[in-house]
Design an enzyme around this catalytic site. Structure first.
Site, PDB file in Angstrom:
ATOM      1  N   SER A 550       0.845  -1.192   0.000  1.00  0.00           N
ATOM      2  CA  SER A 550       0.000   0.000   0.000  1.00  0.00           C
ATOM      3  C   SER A 550       0.882   1.244   0.000  1.00  0.00           C
ATOM      4  O   SER A 550       1.701   1.402  -0.896  1.00  0.00           O
ATOM      5  CB  SER A 550      -0.946  -0.064   1.202  1.00  0.00           C
ATOM      6  OG  SER A 550      -1.985   0.850   1.043  1.00  0.00           O
ATOM      7  N   ASP A 631      -8.494  -5.248  -5.873  1.00  0.00           N
ATOM      8  CA  ASP A 631      -8.062  -4.067  -5.141  1.00  0.00           C
ATOM      9  C   ASP A 631      -8.611  -2.822  -5.826  1.00  0.00           C
ATOM     10  O   ASP A 631      -8.092  -2.395  -6.849  1.00  0.00           O
ATOM     11  CB  ASP A 631      -6.533  -4.016  -5.093  1.00  0.00           C
ATOM     12  CG  ASP A 631      -6.044  -2.875  -4.221  1.00  0.00           C
ATOM     13  OD1 ASP A 631      -6.896  -2.133  -3.670  1.00  0.00           O
ATOM     14  OD2 ASP A 631      -4.820  -2.725  -4.076  1.00  0.00           O
ATOM     15  N   HIS A 663      -7.062  -5.646  -1.539  1.00  0.00           N
ATOM     16  CA  HIS A 663      -5.834  -4.951  -1.141  1.00  0.00           C
ATOM     17  C   HIS A 663      -4.953  -5.887  -0.291  1.00  0.00           C
ATOM     18  O   HIS A 663      -3.771  -5.648  -0.123  1.00  0.00           O
ATOM     19  CB  HIS A 663      -6.258  -3.713  -0.345  1.00  0.00           C
ATOM     20  CG  HIS A 663      -5.260  -2.597  -0.304  1.00  0.00           C
ATOM     21  ND1 HIS A 663      -4.657  -2.084  -1.429  1.00  0.00           N
ATOM     22  CD2 HIS A 663      -4.756  -1.873   0.735  1.00  0.00           C
ATOM     23  CE1 HIS A 663      -3.835  -1.094  -1.073  1.00  0.00           C
ATOM     24  NE2 HIS A 663      -3.868  -0.951   0.232  1.00  0.00           N
TER      25      HIS A 663
END
Ligand code: NAG
Ligand code: NAG
Ligand code: NAG
Ligand code: NAG
Ligand code: NAG
Ligand code: NAG
Ligand code: NAG
Ligand code: NAG
Ligand code: NAG
Ligand code: NAG
Ligand code: NAG
Ligand code: NAG
Length: 718
Positions: A550, A631, A663
């Site tokens: 991320s 995601d 994600h």
């Protein structure tokens, strides 16, 4: 630059004894919080493990003696979805939701039982949709008032996706933002709260089947959603102790949800129809809750408010306003004179007590120390039942006094679970490093995790791990996705710093990341790297690797384009950002518009300044790129963008994709494949392994045999 022909250096002796393995870590029991009974004698928790032979999870509910720590099997976790203690005069009466319904596919059913003999359970209700989030109050009349939630249509009817409804076409049409969120395309259903009543009927209860949606046709709310998807839960609503008032939280859904975080708490009599965690006092007169000042910043500081549970005179007051922490969980003390909250604190998450009338300058003292608290409950005795995790233990249960003295240690996963055997506090260290150029703090925190068999006179390659968020932290907790001990036991010393943007060190450090993604945080990360070189001779920087997911993936991509990137043998980006302008295809616009100081329409230069792709000319370090198809926070094209350019530049690189993951990687079989690819990559480039991560394959890598023992595994691509 190290090329494909680079040969492995002499490898550090891999400590094979008692090392944590991916199979062990992923298969070991995952335990819930403990739900204590009204007298504080018993607790219930669930535990789920996984068999690599059967490729299946086993889930059970256990009954825990809160004095001795002994526990026994209570019920089958594949049948029982939720359990609650009934309360009242019985200390062992339960109600539970059975995840199946004999009359209605996709529905659930309600049972009453006794914890000492659950086989005698009685069916008392049938719910024709997948209702969840059970909360109830046993009222003085003996009736039970309860709340559950379920996805519902705009007309209020609960949505049961099973039996399957097959539309004639699959078009999805939107006329405003908020099209998809996390891993779900939004449709015309929203989570709504429903209430029901169980009528006392001798020794049991009867249910008339009437579930009423509390959130249609009220005031000016066109459409409420409680709990908020995907991470909201039953802490988004509460029933008053007398069962007569409901408090619920919803985003302000009359304004664009994709770019605002503002939310309201509504109070509603049970009989009609960015704040968080509404919690009633025991006497029912007050509600404690959190609220952020900003309506477009989800990482602003949660402030603590106390209000009267009376819409005519709410008299909202804020307590301990100067306390520079952002609490999450909240519970009232039994005497209603104080609240206990949990907050990120210096790399841990700790419990604090705050008087309900605390002045602004009140500075609470922590009553827990090591670890990250997952949940806590106040027992009838005023003591506190805590569930937490640590780098060396996936779950600990213990009871402390309100002052923080440990009264009973109930369970420690590292003493209980074979896969965790030998893990201990000695695996974990913390240190502070000076920051030459940081306006928020002069020193920053980092954690360090040591491999099995660690010997300070040896050297171990660095595994440098950057956290996501960016408003988050690397802490003393257990994770099944980025498990620091698992990384260390491959033969690394893991260093996971808390640079600018991290939470738990004061709001100024968190806020400084705004408009500054590749700025101060990068300088902090460089400063920590240099501090490691100067202070820890047992860390081998020559063969170090760096990884992050991320925002940590964004930072990895930023590092690849900057000087620090040349210091690592390999990099790993999981679901990161490559071109920050592309973040407009994300779902939570409030997030990017906050972190970039405004809309792209007004400040396009802010979206360009910190974009990793602008520095593609410098890219040279072997790079594993992972990006998953579900995601929607950062679309998979971000990973492809990075990988395709790395390939064109001839930088050794590999792309890993899971079509069925968001994600995160949640499925255990996928997670095992993830660890196999990631460790295969970093271990090769760091010299811990001579096995090449390249197999001449251009598509999926049909390989699970990483050598070593363990059961043969079947391939499970589908
Ligand atoms: C999983 O848990 C169940 C129930 O506690 C137990 O019987 C089983 O042996 C465990 N399996 C593994 C693989 O740990
Ligand atoms: C729980 O354990 C304690 C200590 O062993 C024992 O005295 C007590 O009877 C147990 N509680 C119940 C309800 O069995
Ligand atoms: C759950 O419900 C199913 C059928 O609806 C039933 O067969 C099963 O025994 C129930 N289990 C429990 C623990 O209530
Ligand atoms: C609890 O016990 C008291 C005294 O026996 C009785 O009056 C009361 O109705 C009971 N409460 C419930 C909820 O059963
Ligand atoms: C509510 O709307 C859904 C979806 O359009 C429909 O299937 C359902 O029958 C409606 N319920 C009522 C009570 O009209
Ligand atoms: C269901 O409950 C609601 C709210 O309490 C009430 O208005 C309605 O009349 C009830 N419906 C039935 C069929 O009992
Ligand atoms: C809805 O009502 C609340 C409370 O009265 C008010 O604060 C809010 O501005 C209203 N929202 C709209 C869109 O009218
Ligand atoms: C939020 O959304 C509205 C409507 O889509 C838009 O006009 C506005 O510019 C957006 N941005 C901010 C920062 O409010
Ligand atoms: C409001 O709360 C404050 C602080 O608890 C208290 O001093 C005050 O008397 C309250 N006022 C009313 C009108 O309830
Ligand atoms: C509170 O936190 C400090 C570290 O900041 C720790 O040393 C101390 O033991 C903690 N207090 C308790 C009661 O656990
Ligand atoms: C972004 O906003 C913050 C706080 O409002 C400010 O300190 C900072 O200078 C701004 N940065 C940019 C690049 O505009
Ligand atoms: C300090 O930080 C600022 C803003 O991030 C940056 O422009 C500057 O170059 C840094 N100075 C040094 C000496 O690193």
């Amino acid at each position: 630059m190290a090329g494909l022909k680079w040969t492995a250096i002499a490898t550090a002796a891999l400590p094979l004894v008692a090392a944590l393995t991916p199979e062990g870590m992923l298969g070991a029991p995952r335990r819930s919080e403990v739900i204590p009974n009204p007298t504080g004698e018993w607790g219930i928790f669930s535990s789920t493990n996984y068999s690599w032979e059967d490729h299946a999870a086993t889930s059970v509910w256990n009954l825990l003696n809160l004095t001795s720590g002994e526990y026994d099997y209570l019920a089958d976790g594949s049948e029982v979805a939720e359990i609650a203690w009934l309360g009242g005069n019985s200390s062992t009466a339960l109600v539970y939701l059975n995840g199946t319904n004999e009359e209605e596919d996709g529905g659930v059913s309600l049972y009453a039982a006794d914890a000492t003999d659950i086989s005698g359970a009685a069916l008392i209700g049938s719910f024709p949709a997948p209702y969840a989030g059970w909360k109830h109050v046993l009222t003085p009349s003996g009736d039970v008032h309860f709340l559950v939630y379920c996805l519902a249509f705009e007309n209020g009817t609960a949505y049961n996706p099973d039996p399957e409804y097959e539309p004639l076409n699959t078009a999805r049409v939107y006329e405003s933002t908020w099209v998809r969120h996390w891993d779900t395309w939004l449709d015309d259903t929203r989570n709504n709260l429903f209430k029901g009543v169980l009528t006392a009927d001798g020794d049991s209860f009867s249910f008339d089947g009437n579930l009423t949606n509390l959130q249609v046709g009220i005031k000016n709310i066109s459409r409420a959603e409680t709990p908020d998807r995907p991470f909201g839960d039953s802490t988004n609503y509460a029933l008053s102790p007398d069962g007569e008032t409901v408090a619920w939280w919803t985003r302000n859904i009359d304004i664009p949800l994709a770019n605002k975080t503002s939310a309201y708490i509504w109070l509603q009599p049970f009989d009609i129809g960015y704040s968080a965690n509404p919690t009633f006092s025991h006497d029912g007169t007050k509600i404690a809750y959190f609220q952020m000042d900003s309506d477009y910043y989800e990482a602003d500081r949660n402030k603590i408010y106390i209000a009267n549970a009376d819409v005519a005179n709410p008299n909202i007051t804020q307590i301990a306003n100067d306390w520079d922490r952002s609490p999450s969980g909240i519970a009232w003390a039994n005497d209603d004179l104080s609240v206990f909250v949990q907050a990120d604190d210096l790399g841990h998450s700790r419990i604090f007590e705050i008087p309900a009338d605390a002045p602004a300058d009140f500075q609470p003292t922590n009553i827990t120390g090591s670890g990250v608290v997952a949940a806590f409950s106040i027992l009838a005795s005023d003591d506190i039942l805590v569930a937490d995790s640590k780098v060396w233990s996936s779950r600990d249960y213990y009871v402390i006094s309100p002052e923080g003295e440990v009264i009973t240690e109930l369970l420690k996963a590292n003493e209980e679970d074979e896969a965790l055997a030998g893990l201990s506090e000695a695996d974990f260290r913390e240190f502070y490093f000076p920051t030459p150029n940081n306006s928020a703090l002069q020193e920053l925190h980092s954690i360090m995790v040591l491999p099995a068999g660690f010997d300070e006179s040896e050297t171990y390659p660095l595994a440098y791990i950057i956290h996501g968020g960016p408003q988050g932290y690397n802490g003393n907790s257990w994770s099944t996705r980025w498990n620091f001990k698992l990384w260390a036991d491959q033969g690394y010393v893991v260093v996971a710093p808390n640079p600018t943007a991290s939470t738990g060190f004061g709001q100024a450090l968190t806020d400084l990341v705004q408009g500054n993604w590749g700025g101060t945080p990068y300088e902090d990360i460089v400063a920590c790297y240099e501090y490691i070189g100067a202070n820890f001779p047992f860390i081998d920087l020559e063969n170090g690797i760096e990884a992050g997911a991320s925002y940590g993936g964004y930072m990895t991509n930023w590092i690849q384009g900057h000087d620090l990137g040349r210091k690592f043998k390999a990099l790993v980006t999981h679901d990161g950002s490559t071109d920050t302008r592309a973040q407009y295809s994300s779902e939570e616009m409030f997030f990017i518009e906050h972190d970039n100081n405004g809309s792209f329409l007004d400040v396009p230069e802010n979206y360009d300044r910190w974009s990793p792709v602008n520095f593609y000319e410098n890219w040279a370090t072997p790079h594993l790129v992972i990006h998953n198809s579900l995601d929607y926070r950062l679309g998979e094209t971000e990973g492809l963008h990075l990988f395709n350019l790395l390939q064109e530049k001839g930088v050794p690189s590999k792309f890993l994709n899971f079509p069925d993951e968001n994600h995160w990687v949640l499925n255990r079989e996928n997670s095992l494949a993830w660890h196999s690819e990631v460790f295969g990559w970093v271990n090769y480039w760091s010299g811990l392994s001579e096995v090449s991560p390249f197999h001449g394959s251009t598509s999926v890598t049909p390989r699970f045999d990483r050598g070593g023992g363990g059961p043969a595994r079947r391939r499970r691509w589908h």
